[in-house]
Each structure stands twice: as C-alpha cells, then as structure tokens.
Design a protein around this motif. Sequence first.
Motif, PDB file in Angstrom:
ATOM      1  N   THR A 133      -3.650 -21.773 -10.413  1.00  0.00           N
ATOM      2  CA  THR A 133      -3.878 -20.971  -9.207  1.00  0.00           C
ATOM      3  C   THR A 133      -5.038 -20.010  -9.403  1.00  0.00           C
ATOM      4  N   LEU A 134      -5.088 -19.361 -10.560  1.00  0.00           N
ATOM      5  CA  LEU A 134      -6.183 -18.442 -10.847  1.00  0.00           C
ATOM      6  C   LEU A 134      -7.527 -19.172 -10.834  1.00  0.00           C
ATOM      7  N   GLN A 135      -7.532 -20.367 -11.408  1.00  0.00           N
ATOM      8  CA  GLN A 135      -8.780 -21.137 -11.425  1.00  0.00           C
ATOM      9  C   GLN A 135      -9.187 -21.535 -10.009  1.00  0.00           C
ATOM     10  N   LYS A 136      -8.199 -21.861  -9.183  1.00  0.00           N
ATOM     11  CA  LYS A 136      -8.494 -22.227  -7.790  1.00  0.00           C
ATOM     12  C   LYS A 136      -9.097 -21.048  -7.039  1.00  0.00           C
ATOM     13  N   MET A 137      -8.550 -19.846  -7.286  1.00  0.00           N
ATOM     14  CA  MET A 137      -9.087 -18.645  -6.653  1.00  0.00           C
ATOM     15  C   MET A 137     -10.536 -18.412  -7.078  1.00  0.00           C
ATOM     16  N   ALA A 138     -10.809 -18.588  -8.368  1.00  0.00           N
ATOM     17  CA  ALA A 138     -12.169 -18.401  -8.870  1.00  0.00           C
ATOM     18  C   ALA A 138     -13.106 -19.471  -8.325  1.00  0.00           C
ATOM     19  N   ASP A 139     -12.608 -20.704  -8.246  1.00  0.00           N
ATOM     20  CA  ASP A 139     -13.451 -21.821  -7.807  1.00  0.00           C
ATOM     21  C   ASP A 139     -13.880 -21.691  -6.350  1.00  0.00           C
ATOM     22  N   VAL A 140     -12.945 -21.316  -5.479  1.00  0.00           N
ATOM     23  CA  VAL A 140     -13.299 -21.208  -4.058  1.00  0.00           C
ATOM     24  C   VAL A 140     -14.309 -20.091  -3.847  1.00  0.00           C
ATOM     25  N   TYR A 141     -14.219 -19.067  -4.663  1.00  0.00           N
ATOM     26  CA  TYR A 141     -15.137 -17.917  -4.603  1.00  0.00           C
ATOM     27  C   TYR A 141     -16.539 -18.308  -5.067  1.00  0.00           C
ATOM     28  N   THR A 142     -16.647 -18.910  -6.241  1.00  0.00           N
ATOM     29  CA  THR A 142     -17.965 -19.253  -6.781  1.00  0.00           C
ATOM     30  C   THR A 142     -18.570 -20.458  -6.068  1.00  0.00           C
ATOM     31  N   GLU A 143     -17.719 -21.385  -5.631  1.00  0.00           N
ATOM     32  CA  GLU A 143     -18.236 -22.557  -4.919  1.00  0.00           C
ATOM     33  C   GLU A 143     -18.802 -22.149  -3.564  1.00  0.00           C
ATOM     34  N   GLY A 144     -18.181 -21.155  -2.926  1.00  0.00           N
ATOM     35  CA  GLY A 144     -18.724 -20.639  -1.672  1.00  0.00           C
ATOM     36  C   GLY A 144     -20.135 -20.121  -1.858  1.00  0.00           C
ATOM     37  N   PHE A 145     -20.368 -19.452  -2.986  1.00  0.00           N
ATOM     38  CA  PHE A 145     -21.702 -18.933  -3.297  1.00  0.00           C
ATOM     39  C   PHE A 145     -22.691 -20.088  -3.476  1.00  0.00           C
ATOM     40  N   ARG A 146     -22.278 -21.093  -4.235  1.00  0.00           N
ATOM     41  CA  ARG A 146     -23.175 -22.232  -4.498  1.00  0.00           C
ATOM     42  C   ARG A 146     -23.498 -22.995  -3.219  1.00  0.00           C
TER      43      ARG A 146
END
Length: 692
Positions: free
Chosen positions: A228-241
């Motif tokens: 879950t923590l990784q999913k939270m980080a991924d949606v955040y950084t992927e939005g930036f990319r």
Amino acid sequence: MMIREQLKQQNECYKERHELTFDRIRKMKVEETVDKKYRSYFQKVAFFLERVEEVRTQIESGKWDYMSLSEMQRINSELYQDIVGTQYEQSYANPMYAQRVLGEEIGKILSFLYAEMRSAIAYAFENRADYLTILGELFIEVYNCFEEENIPKEQELRQIIYWYASDYCDVFLADRVEEQILPEASFGTEIIMNADLENDKYLYRFGEYITENELGTARHLRSLSDETLQKMADVYTEGFRIGFVNTGKDLSKKSVVNIRYSLGFEKVVRLAIQNFEKMGLKPTIYRAASSVITKKEHIKIGYYGGTANKQYDYDHRSDQALFMDKNYIERKLEVMKNVYEKNKEMAARFAGPALIEVFGELPFSPETNPSAYTYTDSMKELSLSFDNRSSQLVNEYIKGEERSFTIIAYPVPEIGEKYTEIFDEVIKINTLDAKVYEKVQQTLIDALDQGEYVHVVGKGENKTDIKVTLFHLNDPQKETIFENCVADVNIPVGEVFTSPVLEGTNGVLHVSKVYLDGLQYKNLKITFEDGMIKEYSCTNFDTEEEGKKYISDNILFNHPTLPLGEFAIGTNTTAYVVAKKYGIEDKMPILIAEKMGPHFAVGDTCYSWSEDVKVYNPNGKEIVAKDNSISILRKKDIAKAYLQCHTDITIPYEELEEISVVTKQGNKIILLRDGRFVLEGTKVLNEPFDHD
C-alpha cells in the motif's frame, strides 16, 4: 560536500560573534537597565533565545539523539507553548497584547521582533549558529536602544529592523533560493533517508511543532502494508512523470525535484525519493519559511509540522509592512537575480514541485486583529510588483514551458474518529481508473466544444447564475476547448477544464461554505462582468467591510480585480459521496473538492508561463483555449499578463440546479440537472450517488 560539513564551516566563521552574542543575551535575563515597562519583555525573549541555543548545542553535540521520546516532547511543547491556544492571548507575540502592555507603536514593533526571534527554533534544529547569531545581534541592537531606561523613538526601531531585513537578504533569501534548487542543501532529505521511521522520535528532529496529526499520520502509515505504501508513492511520482509526457516536455533534461509535504508522511516520501531517483531526479526538501525576509504571508511552502496557532500566523502575515519600501523590494530582486545567475545550470535542471497536501483540520476563520500590521495601498502595489517581477525572474532561469508539477492529498487524524476509514477511502479515490473517466469526460467535452457559452445555475439558497463564454474553434476536427484531466499533475482524476473567454462572461458565483488555502469562507459571493471580478462579499464577519477586506487579502491578494482564469466541471462523484458519507465536505482540500462539482478559478489560467506549449487530449485533439485577454498581454508587456495567483472555488453538486451548454445554433444541451449528470454517456457518474 555534505550538509553537515558545510554547516560546520559556516558555524566556525561565526564562532566568536556567536559566543559574544549569547553571552550578552544571558546577561539580559538579570539586568535591570531598561524601564520596568519593557523589562519583562526583554527578559522573556532573552530566556527564549537562550533556551533555543541550548537546543542547538544538544543537536551539535549529538546529545539530542540519545534523549528519550518524552524529553523531546517536553522540549517541543516548551518551545511553542507561548503561542498555543489561549496562551497566545497574553503572549508578546500577539500584537494586540503587546500594544496593550508596551504601548501602541513600540508594542507593535516589539511583537514583530519576538515573532522574528521565534524563527530561531528552526535554525537551532538545523544547527545554524550563523542564523542564530544574526537574530541575536538584532535583538541586542534593539535592546541597547532601551538601556539607561531610555525609550527610543518608533522611527529609530523601524530603521534597525529595516537594515536587518535589507542587509541580511543576501544570507536568508540567498540561502532560500539555493535550498530550492540544490539537493546538497537539503536538511529534510537527510532525516527522511537516515532516520528510524518506526520510532516517533524522528519527528521531533525536524524542529517543527508536533501534534497528534503528525504523530497519528506516522503511526497510521506504519500500520499499512509495504504494498500500500508503495502504491501511494507510485501514484504520486507517476503523476509527476506523466505530467511531462502529456505536455511533451523532456524530463531527461532535469535532475532536481522539489518535494513539499506535511510531517508524518516520511515513509511514503522515502519511497518517492527512490522512485524519483530512478527517473534521474534528486530531491530538494526545504522547510516552510519562518522569517519575515523569506515567508509568503501565512502560506506554508515547503515541509512543515503542526500549526501551533493559525491566528498567530495570520496576525503576522503582513509584517513586512513595518519596513517595506521600493529600495527593499529592489534589494530582494537583486539578491534573487545574483543567486540564480550563480546557479543557473542547476536552476535549468529543476523539474518542478511535487506536493503532498493534507486536509481535515478544523476549519479556521480568523478574527480581525486591529493591532496586526497591514499593507498600505502603496505597499500593496510594491508587493504585487515584487510577485510579478520575481515570477518573471524565476521563469528566466526555470522556464515554465520546461517544468511541471504534481499534487496529491491525504487526511490527517484531526478529521475525526473515522480517520483510518477516511484515509483508506482517499487512497481509493487517488487511484481510481483513469480510463473510465477519460471516456466519460470526452463525452462531456464533445458537447462543450459545440458551445458558445456554459450556463451554471444554483439551486435553493445558492444564488449562482453565471454565463461562461467559450473559446471559438477554427477546426473542431483537430481542436478542442477543454482539457480531459486524467490524474497526472492533479491527483485524483475527475475534471474537464478550460480558459474561458473573459468578454461576455457575466453573472454571480455563490457558495454557502468553502475552505481555501486553510481559510474558511461563509456565503462567498463574487460577481463577474466581462470575466473580471466586479463585486465580492462573505458573511464571516460582523461587517461587510471586514468581509471584503478578508476576500481582498486572501483571494484577490490585493489586486483591485482578477479575471476568471479557469472554468471546469468536476466529475469525481465518488469523492463527493465519500465526503458526504463522513460529513467532511467543508474539510476536503481544493485539490479533491474541485473535482466534486463545477469550479471557477480566479487569477491566472492553468497554462500560465507555458501557453505556447502544444497540449493534446488523449483523442489527439489539440487544446487551444489556453489564453484570455489578460494572459495574451504577455506578447506585448509580460508584467501585465500574470497575476501570481490561482484560487479554485467549487460549487457542490447539491447546490446546483443546472449546468447547460448553449450552442452556436442556439440549442441548449443540458449536462447536469438537480445535481445529477443527464447527458447521455455520462450517467455512469451518478452510480456512486445510487450506492450512497
């Protein structure tokens, strides 16, 4: 060079001055050389500064790291107790109390001085002996004016503070600019990457005020699975990319990303840093400014902890009024120019900010403090000029057409006893299937692209009745008016938006209750004429005049008027239903709230500084409605084109009678009626209502 080594060298340079300064401050606690009226003030502030210096030495020696959690909590409480809750009423940091006890003009200045001394807390935890020396010397210089029971003239004190702000711009402001673009100057990164995040103690190392919000957030994140923590980080950084991908910008040219967040989210931020590193980006993570030289009103830009007292922050938001003049503004701009020029290669590699916002705090509606500093009309003009010219300066070195951003938001424990449930719901909202929304939103856009204008009408006590003029398409087969927002830079998914034509945009925008930039507005009403704000009011205060000033200060940001820079229709009915279910409508951040109904943004367009970058919807059509008659002035006089503000105001579905688009042929296409989507192909958006 590591940040610890840099600080060690800087502190060595200031060592002798620092020792002399604090030797003098310690003596003040027992001296009786100033008039009794002021003695308590100087002794109290001297004691505070001495206590802060003790903390710095504990940090420098490493003793802090071996303290117990309870000892850290005691110190944290001690440093902030003077302004917390009702204690602020009898604090010298309160301009009203200081005036009452110390005199009208001198009391006001000394209240400012104490507020500036309070920025020392942050400097102690960053082991900035140089910064503490500068503050201490300012305090001593003011104290000297009162010795031999002398009572100085107001102008004498103003001059001392003026030259402090002017002289030390090239320290505080210069360092602030470098903190934004140089990863090696990042105090926050070192803590996040190296601290034991399983122990609450690390939170107190930042030197911010720590409340149950920060503690509760950190503890809740510890309870979540690694997945879950990784999913939270991924949606955040992927939005930036994806923000770079969707706008055709080259991320490979960048090497720095600025992470801004509220303390407690370090587990996610650590994973995000690792994600960004895979993109070739190193983080800058700087503290929200606390000095009058570097902060922007009461707005927190950077990382921050709990707010000890929002009224305190609000009362001191315009403290620059004590010394602001044209020369000071020119001085700040000169410092910024020099620092960017010195670091122009790194500035060019700055990719933009990535924000994690929080929401759920009790709504705050400030009280009017007549003793607080306020800007004169000439100061307002100077402030607006600085904002405009500094934005141009930043854009010269960090080009708008080459940078991007992303924002995501999560609740804090103060939102209520169902915090953990709400947090889980927000994770779901932030990870909704963008493909589903992309198709539905394109259906809305296809209807909107036929329009001359959109008509929005409120229901019941909502007095909204506004016509928004739309851009004229020259080639509807290849061009479109609205952007299909599918959760890249603005997370979560759920809106279509445009830059409306100002001419012909007329009517009233009204919302019963809204929360903007941490401030609550009741019965906010704005009247537009040809797309520009003509009148405005709210019912927060006893008098209409106070309400107008509140809006002028915090929505118009002292501009005489603002254009309607954006019109959008939010489609995230899932978020809306969650907000209604938990009774948190007034606590939702604008980032999510703007997806929960039509919203109107006053100020710059969404495309400011990058209007000439070609942007396309997923269906391949180019978005051409990016300018209005204000922003297009950039081609002749850039100073008249940008306003350095953009505030979204959302009308909730339940307050809507109708949203319709009137076509060029005079036909009326109804998109939403009585709070529900009625256009064929969009009714799937009503399903969350049905399951409520």
